[in-house]
Design a protein around this motif. Structure first.
Motif, mmCIF file in Angstrom:
data_model
loop_
_atom_site.group_PDB
_atom_site.id
_atom_site.type_symbol
_atom_site.label_atom_id
_atom_site.label_comp_id
_atom_site.label_asym_id
_atom_site.label_seq_id
_atom_site.Cartn_x
_atom_site.Cartn_y
_atom_site.Cartn_z
ATOM 1 N N LEU A 23 42.557 54.450 35.627
ATOM 2 C CA LEU A 23 41.396 53.577 35.356
ATOM 3 C C LEU A 23 40.611 53.029 36.280
ATOM 4 O O LEU A 23 39.351 52.829 36.433
ATOM 5 C CB LEU A 23 41.658 52.671 34.227
ATOM 6 N N CYS A 24 41.207 52.932 37.792
ATOM 7 C CA CYS A 24 40.925 52.609 38.695
ATOM 8 C C CYS A 24 40.356 53.430 39.856
ATOM 9 O O CYS A 24 40.073 53.097 41.030
ATOM 10 C CB CYS A 24 41.555 51.464 39.450
ATOM 11 N N GLU A 36 36.087 47.519 45.226
ATOM 12 C CA GLU A 36 36.369 46.083 44.808
ATOM 13 C C GLU A 36 35.812 45.966 43.254
ATOM 14 O O GLU A 36 36.131 44.927 42.813
ATOM 15 C CB GLU A 36 35.454 45.166 45.633
ATOM 16 N N LEU A 37 35.379 46.748 42.818
ATOM 17 C CA LEU A 37 34.698 46.901 41.303
ATOM 18 C C LEU A 37 35.731 47.390 40.558
ATOM 19 O O LEU A 37 35.348 47.569 39.361
ATOM 20 C CB LEU A 37 33.234 47.293 41.297
ATOM 21 N N CYS A 38 36.750 48.094 40.964
ATOM 22 C CA CYS A 38 37.549 49.207 40.388
ATOM 23 C C CYS A 38 38.331 48.277 39.107
ATOM 24 O O CYS A 38 38.546 49.068 38.009
ATOM 25 C CB CYS A 38 38.507 49.758 41.164
ATOM 26 N N HIS A 39 38.597 47.383 38.954
ATOM 27 C CA HIS A 39 39.489 46.584 38.141
ATOM 28 C C HIS A 39 38.463 46.025 36.956
ATOM 29 O O HIS A 39 38.907 46.399 35.780
ATOM 30 C CB HIS A 39 40.396 45.266 38.649
ATOM 31 N N GLU A 40 37.310 45.533 37.217
ATOM 32 C CA GLU A 40 36.420 45.363 35.954
ATOM 33 C C GLU A 40 35.838 46.516 35.449
ATOM 34 O O GLU A 40 35.720 46.556 34.239
ATOM 35 C CB GLU A 40 35.360 44.585 36.551
ATOM 36 N N ALA A 41 35.507 47.578 36.263
ATOM 37 C CA ALA A 41 35.135 48.806 35.850
ATOM 38 C C ALA A 41 36.157 49.509 34.788
ATOM 39 O O ALA A 41 35.730 50.150 33.933
ATOM 40 C CB ALA A 41 34.650 49.625 36.810
ATOM 41 N N GLY A 42 37.483 49.572 35.327
ATOM 42 C CA GLY A 42 38.497 49.986 34.729
ATOM 43 C C GLY A 42 38.684 49.347 33.409
ATOM 44 O O GLY A 42 38.783 50.291 32.397
ATOM 45 N N LEU A 43 38.738 47.983 33.198
ATOM 46 C CA LEU A 43 38.785 47.398 31.866
ATOM 47 C C LEU A 43 37.513 47.989 31.190
ATOM 48 O O LEU A 43 37.752 48.100 29.945
ATOM 49 C CB LEU A 43 38.592 45.994 32.225
ATOM 50 N N TRP A 62 32.001 49.739 29.051
ATOM 51 C CA TRP A 62 31.215 48.806 28.164
ATOM 52 C C TRP A 62 30.566 47.553 29.249
ATOM 53 O O TRP A 62 31.205 47.543 30.053
ATOM 54 C CB TRP A 62 32.496 48.218 27.733
ATOM 55 N N LEU A 63 29.192 47.571 28.576
ATOM 56 C CA LEU A 63 28.576 46.662 29.491
ATOM 57 C C LEU A 63 28.129 45.294 28.541
ATOM 58 O O LEU A 63 27.424 44.443 28.967
ATOM 59 C CB LEU A 63 27.225 47.204 30.114
ATOM 60 N N PRO A 115 28.030 41.681 33.467
ATOM 61 C CA PRO A 115 29.013 42.608 34.319
ATOM 62 C C PRO A 115 28.943 42.369 35.531
ATOM 63 O O PRO A 115 28.097 42.262 36.357
ATOM 64 C CB PRO A 115 28.006 43.928 33.700
ATOM 65 N N PHE A 116 30.295 42.574 36.263
ATOM 66 C CA PHE A 116 30.414 42.943 37.479
ATOM 67 C C PHE A 116 30.331 41.812 38.346
ATOM 68 O O PHE A 116 29.858 40.744 37.922
ATOM 69 C CB PHE A 116 29.862 44.257 38.041
ATOM 70 N N HIS A 117 31.077 41.811 39.516
ATOM 71 C CA HIS A 117 31.144 40.662 40.212
ATOM 72 C C HIS A 117 30.920 41.125 41.893
ATOM 73 O O HIS A 117 30.862 42.205 42.155
ATOM 74 C CB HIS A 117 32.544 39.870 40.174
ATOM 75 N N TYR A 118 30.916 40.083 42.613
ATOM 76 C CA TYR A 118 30.775 40.323 44.069
ATOM 77 C C TYR A 118 31.852 39.674 44.995
ATOM 78 O O TYR A 118 32.376 38.625 44.760
ATOM 79 C CB TYR A 118 29.479 39.628 44.797
#
Length: 381
Positions: free
Chosen positions: A171-172, A191-198, A277-278, A318-321
């Motif tokens: 998923l990542c 750096e966004l892979c974990h949230e994007a994977g979820l 999912w957004l 959605p998403f983070h820095y």
């Protein structure tokens, strides 16, 4: 099989003695106590009548549901005969009565609550128990997708599906082709892979559920250690399914770390990641109810309460820095996360820490303002 007794929550559980957890004939992972804590808290808030732990192993999760939640009927299932026999021992150990065999591969314990131990393939059991469970838990080794269709048909149409995915490498984006095959999605690295994977995981469930005219409400979804976890309430009707599908979309990120996303059935420009999912990753009232319950009931893992508190305070956008990644990509030094958050709040934006990374923040501020806040910390150094 040599057994040792462990305690978790209110449960006493016999587990195989082994040097490594992966060498044991029946799997038990003490690190997942936090996962089970949160699951027990969720079931405590939801108060379902019927619960299935579809892949039980030692039975620890289902037994904790029986001991620590208002659930009236709890089913524990495993395809392994060794696991099934261990489940029987652990149920007897915790409720103090013998069960009655009600089938070749099924034993029922009729006490204050009904506990059913079942020895079968999870898909076969779920196909048999059509629209039977108020709460259905899938906690497999790897991806839950091979169980998803039957799970969506076994849980009641307004019930809750809880699922875990431990195939984080897929998923990542470490195994991109596998993500395309299994989840029909393009993953992102970095750096966004974990949230994007979820969000890819949730988006996949939304697409599966839509086939059955079911919508999805995310009660809570999070990333922790080596796994993703989501508690999803099903919503009955084609309109609800369409509403959920409308929350799917795509993500883009450039070399500076700036990301954009768009809700759409198909991406409108190239190099898109998704579909994913957004929509929200939590229902705030549900999380707050879990927090209150966590302060009243015994929890097994010392990090459960702080973790839930972080999620409760986290801004749900959605998403983070990631400040370290942002600094690296823009040739800046890393400032203190708390100061960057305070700078953004001082300008009228919302900003919080995020459970996805201790070095990251979530904010409704535009990228340029986040970068400016990071630069302002550099000037103070």
């Amino acid at each position: 099989m040599e057994l040792v007794e462990v305690r978790e929550g209110l449960a006493r559980i016999l587990v195989p003695k082994a040097e490594r957890i992966y060498d044991a004939p029946v799997f038990y992972n003490p690190v997942m106590a936090l996962n089970r804590d949160i699951s027990v808290l969720a079931v405590g808030v939801l108060k379902p009548g019927t619960v299935l732990d579809a892949l039980s192993a030692t039975g620890i999760r289902g037994i904790r549901y029986a001991l620590e939640t208002p659930a009236k009927e709890v089913w524990l299932n495993d395809i392994s005969e060794e696991a099934f026999n261990l489940i029987l021992k652990n149920v007897r150990l915790n409720i103090g009565i013998d069960g009655e065999r009600i089938g070749e591969k099924r034993v029922s314990f009729e006490g204050e609550k009904r506990i059913v131990a079942n020895h079968d393939d999870a898909n076969r059991l779920m196909a048999e128990k059509f629209r039977y469970f108020d709460f259905l838990d899938l906690d497999p080794f790897g991806s839950p997708l091979e169980f998803l269709d039957t799970a969506l048909r076994s849980v009641r149409r307004r019930g809750v599906l809880a699922l875990t995915a431990t195939d984080t490498g897929v998923l990542c984006g470490a195994y991109r082709n596998a993500c395309r095959r299994k989840y029909l999605a393009e993953p992102i690295r970095g750096e966004l892979c974990h949230e994007a994977g979820l969000r890819i995981l949730i988006g996949t469930v939304v697409r599966y559920a839509a086939k059955y005219d079911l919508g999805v409400e995310v009660l809570l979804a999070y990333y922790r250690d080596h796994y993703f976890r989501a508690f999803l309430r099903l919503k009955s009707g084609a309109r609800k399914a369409d509403e959920s599908l409308s929350n799917l979309g795509y993500l883009w990120q450039d070399e500076s770390g700036k990301f954009t996303y768009e809700q759409a059935f198909l991406p409108e420009k190239p190099k898109a990641y998704g579909p994913l999912w957004l929509g929200p990753l939590k229902e705030q009232g549900f999380v707050d109810d879990m927090l209150r319950r966590a302060n009243e009931y015994p929890i097994a893992h010392k990090k459960t309460l702080p973790f839930l508190e972080t999620i409760s305070r986290e801004l749900d956008v959605p998403f983070h820095y990631d400040t370290h990644a942002l600094a690296r990509k823009n040739n800046l030094q890393v400032g203190k996360l708390a100061d960057i958050i305070e700078t953004l709040r001082g300008k009228g934006y919302s900003a919080t820490r995020t459970h996805f990374s201790p070095m990251a923040l979530k904010t409704d501020a535009p990228f340029e303002e986040v970068l400016h806040a990071l630069k302002s910390q550099n000037r103070k150094v």
